[in-house]
Design a protein around this motif. Structure first.
Motif, PDB file in Angstrom:
ATOM      1  N   ASN A  31       0.842  -1.189   0.000  1.00 33.09           N
ATOM      2  CA  ASN A  31       0.000   0.000   0.000  1.00 33.09           C
ATOM      3  C   ASN A  31       0.880   1.244   0.000  1.00 33.09           C
ATOM      4  N   ARG A  32       0.536   2.211  -0.815  1.00 35.14           N
ATOM      5  CA  ARG A  32       1.374   3.400  -0.992  1.00 35.14           C
ATOM      6  C   ARG A  32       0.947   4.598  -0.154  1.00 35.14           C
ATOM      7  N   PHE A  33      -0.027   4.430   0.745  1.00 28.10           N
ATOM      8  CA  PHE A  33      -0.510   5.567   1.529  1.00 28.10           C
ATOM      9  C   PHE A  33       0.609   6.273   2.275  1.00 28.10           C
ATOM     10  N   TRP A  34       1.371   5.546   3.067  1.00 31.80           N
ATOM     11  CA  TRP A  34       2.394   6.184   3.915  1.00 31.80           C
ATOM     12  C   TRP A  34       3.490   6.845   3.087  1.00 31.80           C
ATOM     13  N   PRO A  35       4.032   6.192   2.034  1.00 33.04           N
ATOM     14  CA  PRO A  35       5.018   6.891   1.194  1.00 33.04           C
ATOM     15  C   PRO A  35       4.434   8.144   0.525  1.00 33.04           C
ATOM     16  N   VAL A  36       3.204   8.057   0.028  1.00 33.26           N
ATOM     17  CA  VAL A  36       2.584   9.203  -0.639  1.00 33.26           C
ATOM     18  C   VAL A  36       2.328  10.331   0.357  1.00 33.26           C
ATOM     19  N   LEU A  37       1.911   9.997   1.571  1.00 35.75           N
ATOM     20  CA  LEU A  37       1.700  11.010   2.599  1.00 35.75           C
ATOM     21  C   LEU A  37       2.984  11.810   2.822  1.00 35.75           C
ATOM     22  N   HIS A  38       4.099  11.118   2.866  1.00 38.25           N
ATOM     23  CA  HIS A  38       5.386  11.790   3.062  1.00 38.25           C
ATOM     24  C   HIS A  38       5.820  12.559   1.806  1.00 38.25           C
ATOM     25  N   LEU A  39       5.759  11.932   0.646  1.00 44.35           N
ATOM     26  CA  LEU A  39       6.193  12.586  -0.594  1.00 44.35           C
ATOM     27  C   LEU A  39       5.380  13.840  -0.902  1.00 44.35           C
ATOM     28  N   ARG A  94     -19.165  15.759  13.987  1.00 47.49           N
ATOM     29  CA  ARG A  94     -18.761  15.833  15.389  1.00 47.49           C
ATOM     30  C   ARG A  94     -17.319  16.340  15.538  1.00 47.49           C
ATOM     31  N   LEU A  95     -16.398  15.832  14.716  1.00 48.46           N
ATOM     32  CA  LEU A  95     -14.978  16.158  14.862  1.00 48.46           C
ATOM     33  C   LEU A  95     -14.585  17.475  14.185  1.00 48.46           C
ATOM     34  N   ASN A  96     -15.341  17.855  13.146  1.00 44.05           N
ATOM     35  CA  ASN A  96     -15.117  19.104  12.439  1.00 44.05           C
ATOM     36  C   ASN A  96     -13.690  19.299  11.909  1.00 44.05           C
ATOM     37  N   PRO A  97     -13.151  18.327  11.149  1.00 42.74           N
ATOM     38  CA  PRO A  97     -11.853  18.580  10.510  1.00 42.74           C
ATOM     39  C   PRO A  97     -12.030  19.630   9.417  1.00 42.74           C
ATOM     40  N   ARG A  98     -10.964  20.272   9.026  1.00 37.73           N
ATOM     41  CA  ARG A  98     -11.052  21.259   7.943  1.00 37.73           C
ATOM     42  C   ARG A  98     -11.401  20.568   6.626  1.00 37.73           C
ATOM     43  N   TRP A  99     -10.770  19.402   6.372  1.00 36.49           N
ATOM     44  CA  TRP A  99     -11.003  18.618   5.162  1.00 36.49           C
ATOM     45  C   TRP A  99     -11.220  17.159   5.516  1.00 36.49           C
ATOM     46  N   LEU A 100     -12.136  16.522   4.821  1.00 39.09           N
ATOM     47  CA  LEU A 100     -12.273  15.071   4.807  1.00 39.09           C
ATOM     48  C   LEU A 100     -11.695  14.618   3.489  1.00 39.09           C
ATOM     49  N   ALA A 101     -10.718  13.732   3.530  1.00 31.66           N
ATOM     50  CA  ALA A 101     -10.073  13.218   2.325  1.00 31.66           C
ATOM     51  C   ALA A 101     -10.409  11.736   2.186  1.00 31.66           C
ATOM     52  N   VAL A 102     -11.337  11.432   1.294  1.00 32.72           N
ATOM     53  CA  VAL A 102     -11.734  10.043   1.064  1.00 32.72           C
ATOM     54  C   VAL A 102     -10.768   9.442   0.058  1.00 32.72           C
ATOM     55  N   VAL A 103     -10.111   8.378   0.475  1.00 36.95           N
ATOM     56  CA  VAL A 103      -9.077   7.736  -0.333  1.00 36.95           C
ATOM     57  C   VAL A 103      -9.728   6.629  -1.167  1.00 36.95           C
ATOM     58  N   GLY A 104     -10.136   7.013  -2.373  1.00 35.33           N
ATOM     59  CA  GLY A 104     -10.772   6.078  -3.289  1.00 35.33           C
ATOM     60  C   GLY A 104     -12.064   6.641  -3.843  1.00 35.33           C
ATOM     61  N   LEU A 134      -9.352  11.471  -3.039  1.00 28.95           N
ATOM     62  CA  LEU A 134      -7.992  11.130  -3.444  1.00 28.95           C
ATOM     63  C   LEU A 134      -7.974   9.762  -4.126  1.00 28.95           C
ATOM     64  N   PRO A 135      -6.950   9.498  -4.924  1.00 27.56           N
ATOM     65  CA  PRO A 135      -6.837   8.159  -5.513  1.00 27.56           C
ATOM     66  C   PRO A 135      -6.565   7.109  -4.440  1.00 27.56           C
ATOM     67  N   ASN A 136      -7.018   5.908  -4.697  1.00 25.99           N
ATOM     68  CA  ASN A 136      -6.803   4.789  -3.786  1.00 25.99           C
ATOM     69  C   ASN A 136      -5.330   4.374  -3.854  1.00 25.99           C
ATOM     70  N   PRO A 137      -4.615   4.365  -2.713  1.00 27.05           N
ATOM     71  CA  PRO A 137      -3.185   4.040  -2.729  1.00 27.05           C
ATOM     72  C   PRO A 137      -2.869   2.543  -2.774  1.00 27.05           C
ATOM     73  N   HIS A 143      -3.768   2.731 -12.110  1.00 29.86           N
ATOM     74  CA  HIS A 143      -4.031   3.969 -12.842  1.00 29.86           C
ATOM     75  C   HIS A 143      -3.195   5.133 -12.322  1.00 29.86           C
ATOM     76  N   TRP A 144      -2.746   5.036 -11.090  1.00 24.56           N
ATOM     77  CA  TRP A 144      -1.973   6.105 -10.464  1.00 24.56           C
ATOM     78  C   TRP A 144      -0.618   5.571 -10.031  1.00 24.56           C
ATOM     79  N   THR A 145       0.427   6.330 -10.331  1.00 24.39           N
ATOM     80  CA  THR A 145       1.755   5.987  -9.832  1.00 24.39           C
ATOM     81  C   THR A 145       1.940   6.650  -8.476  1.00 24.39           C
ATOM     82  N   THR A 146       2.964   6.264  -7.764  1.00 28.77           N
ATOM     83  CA  THR A 146       3.269   6.911  -6.487  1.00 28.77           C
ATOM     84  C   THR A 146       3.478   8.406  -6.697  1.00 28.77           C
ATOM     85  N   ALA A 147       4.177   8.772  -7.778  1.00 29.82           N
ATOM     86  CA  ALA A 147       4.463  10.190  -8.043  1.00 29.82           C
ATOM     87  C   ALA A 147       3.192  10.974  -8.353  1.00 29.82           C
ATOM     88  N   THR A 148       2.301  10.437  -9.198  1.00 31.44           N
ATOM     89  CA  THR A 148       1.082  11.186  -9.529  1.00 31.44           C
ATOM     90  C   THR A 148       0.135  11.241  -8.339  1.00 31.44           C
TER      91      THR A 148
END
Length: 162
Positions: A31-39, A94-104, A134-137, A143-148
């Motif tokens: 899964n590329r979530f953690w590398p993409v989060l950092h990159l 309830r939590l009121n984040p600024r953004w909800l980022a749905v991965v997929g 966001l794209p599914n990691p 369809h998506w590379t780590t870079a894109t």
């Protein structure tokens, strides 16, 4: 890992079997979530799934649309997605984040009945919370590379910092 007033609450589809076994989001090695989060600049270093408790210190959190673990997301029913979307909307309100980022994008469409949704910012809001798809990691998403993927995550980071 969730907390009040986050900049971004990331939302995966559901726990995979490895995530369920370890208790850590996006735990499968491919899964590329953690590398993409950092990159993308969300974290100053590459975090391991076991370090997910550090996310709130960066204004980030993580949850899922559906709580039930499965080997593949296509094992989930339409009803599970809809109910998961309802519960997620309550959590976000309830939590009121600024953004909800749905991965997929497929999960977002299924959970919120928005067949026209594309990767990127959405018109939908939950109270003051804006939504970004966001794209599914998953390593299965060719369809998506780590870079894109990192470029799209970085677009969200810039919007969240504005």
């Amino acid at each position: 890992m969730v907390a009040d007033s986050l900049q971004v609450l990331f939302c995966g589809i559901n726990p995979g079997l490895m995530s369920a076994a370890t208790g850590h989001h996006f735990a499968r090695p491919g899964n590329r979530f953690w590398p993409v989060l950092h990159l993308s600049g969300f974290t100053p270093r590459l975090l391991r799934p076991a370090e997910q408790a550090e996310l709130p210190s960066y204004g980030l959190g993580i949850t899922n649309v559906v709580a039930r673990a499965s080997a593949r997301a296509d094992e989930l029913s339409a009803e599970e997605y809809v109910e998961g979307g309802r519960l997620l909307a309550e959590k976000v309100t309830r939590l009121n984040p600024r953004w909800l980022a749905v991965v997929g994008v497929t999960a977002y469409r299924a959970a919120f009945g928005d067949r026209a949704a594309r990767v990127g910012p959405q018109q939908r809001t939950f109270g003051d919370t804006r939504v970004w798809v966001l794209p599914n990691p998953s390593g299965l998403n060719a369809h998506w590379t780590t870079a894109t993927m990192a470029e799209e995550f970085a677009r969200l980071r810039v919007a969240a910092e504005a």
